[in-house]
Design an enzyme around this catalytic site. Structure first.
Site, PDB file in Angstrom:
ATOM      1  N   ASP A   5       0.819  -1.300   0.142  1.00  0.00           N
ATOM      2  CA  ASP A   5      -0.055   0.022  -0.085  1.00  0.00           C
ATOM      3  C   ASP A   5       0.710   1.255   0.044  1.00  0.00           C
ATOM      4  OD1 ASP A   5      -1.951  -2.194   1.174  1.00  0.00           O
ATOM      5  OD2 ASP A   5      -3.145  -0.634   0.359  1.00  0.00           O
ATOM      6  N   ASN A  19       1.452  -2.758   4.246  1.00  0.00           N
ATOM      7  CA  ASN A  19       0.684  -3.761   3.608  1.00  0.00           C
ATOM      8  C   ASN A  19      -0.403  -4.237   4.482  1.00  0.00           C
ATOM      9  OD1 ASN A  19      -0.203  -5.071   1.030  1.00  0.00           O
ATOM     10  ND2 ASN A  19       0.444  -6.882   1.884  1.00  0.00           N
ATOM     11  N   LYS A  20      -1.285  -5.016   3.938  1.00  0.00           N
ATOM     12  CA  LYS A  20      -2.315  -5.664   4.818  1.00  0.00           C
ATOM     13  C   LYS A  20      -1.694  -6.216   6.258  1.00  0.00           C
ATOM     14  CE  LYS A  20      -5.884  -5.417   4.415  1.00  0.00           C
ATOM     15  NZ  LYS A  20      -6.756  -4.250   4.952  1.00  0.00           N
TER      16      LYS A  20
END
Ligand code: MRU
Length: 347
Positions: A235, A245-246
């Site tokens: 991201d 990121n997630k």
């Protein structure tokens, strides 16, 4: 399957909250609808957010009655700010808004009518470029995939998160197209289950050998030597290579280091934010506690009134990353130097 496209003067997206039970499209005709779709995760995934943001901005300015550039700019900036407030972490969303702003600035001498036409073209270009960028990135990344690989991934980084193909999943689609034989393991990705609902669905539809696991099972699989590569999306990647990121991505990276498994991050250059020097400064979105306490906001799965912490992303320190896969090539350590280099070469 198309996940996001422009038709009949509006933006059409797959409603990702309904997958895998139903494939239904939403027609979005103004920025408020797009912002709501982003907040509710009807559309998600960093590159898809960039496209949604660009079209939301166009949808907002297309009917403005401003006659002068000054008037137009004021409304443009107001609409831009509201779109920018939809989700904070994926830099791609802001990248697209800045690109639209730059195009406006470059054309400020033109008539408002002409400016609107130029901004519409810019949004369409952002969409089309995403297609070629992810295809290119996927080709480059597929070189890293070998026969008999067992690849673990998290969240959804595929067709649903981009215009087509995807980033980490794009690499997987391209390797399959090249007739490589491998297995994929998808982390379910609590709390919103992008891995179970979206990645497992997408890969199965495209006849990729995929096995779904709960997030907490990753270490066991590695210990049993059932995984030999991890590929994730991003991201926001900052100057030193630290990567948001997630949530759960960092856990995988730490496990990879312990088990000596390569950890790859696949992302377009629009996911890089060179204005931030390290991961401490990346804004991390915190989401509704009901994502954790309820299954899809409906069925309670935790005691009422329980305290919840729900960060949607985590930061993987650059030292845990083997390399980045981008549309302009693979970036190896030292990241700070090599990220700067690839960025400068492609300005
Ligand atoms: O909260 P989400 O579902 O938008 O999070 C998405 C991710 O973390 C993806 O891995 C990332 O955006 C890369 S998508 C190509």
């Amino acid at each position: 399957m198309k996940s996001i496209f422009w038709r009949n003067n509006g933006l059409v997206i797959i409603d990702q909250t309904l997958l895998p039970a139903r494939v239904e499209y939403l027609f979005l005709s103004n920025p408020t609808e797009v912002i709501e779709a982003i907040r509710k995760m009807c559309i998600r995934g960093a590159p898809a957010l960039a496209i949604a943001a660009a079209f939301a901005l166009f949808l907002g300015i297309r009917n403005l009655r401003a006659r002068s550039y000054i008037e137009f700019r004021k409304d443009f900036d107001r609409i831009k700010r509201s779109i920018a407030s939809s989700r904070p972490t994926a830099i791609n969303l802001f990248w697209a808004l800045e690109r639209m702003s730059r195009r406006l600035e470059e054309n400020k001498e033109k008539s408002v009518r002409e400016i609107k036409r130029i901004l519409f073209k810019e949004a369409k270009d952002i969409l089309e470029e995403n297609r070629s960028v992810t295809r290119q990135l996927s080709k480059i990344g597929a070189q890293l995939i070998k026969d008999n690989d067992r690849i673990l991934t998290i969240c959804n980084t595929g067709i649903l998160a981009t215009v087509d193909y995807g980033t980490a999943l794009g690499v997987i689609y391209e390797a399959k197209r090249q007739k490589k034989s491998f297995k994929v393991f998808a982390c379910e990705t609590r709390p919103l289950l992008q891995g179970a609902r979206l990645t497992a669905w997408e890969l199965k539809q495209n006849k990729i050998d995929v096995t779904l696991i709960c997030d907490g099972m990753a270490g066991y699989l590695m210990q049993k030597k059932l995984i030999n590569k991890v590929i994730v999306g991003a991201d926001r990647i900052v100057l030193n290579g630290d990567t948001a990121n997630k949530i759960g991505t960092y856990n995988l990276a730490v496990l990879c280091r312990y088990h000596k498994i390569p950890f790859f991050v696949a992302a377009p250059l629009s996911s890089f934010d060179l204005s931030i020097k390290n991961g401490d400064f990346i804004p991390i979105e915190e989401r509704d506690p009901r994502e954790v306490t309820h299954l899809f906001f409906k069925k309670p799965i935790a005691p009422e009134g329980i305290k919840v912490f729900n960060p949607a992303f985590d930061i993987t320190p650059h030292r845990l990353i083997t390399c980045f896969i981008t549309e302009k090539g693979i970036i190896k350590p030292p990241f700070k130097k090599n990220i700067k280099k690839i960025y400068n070469e492609n300005q």
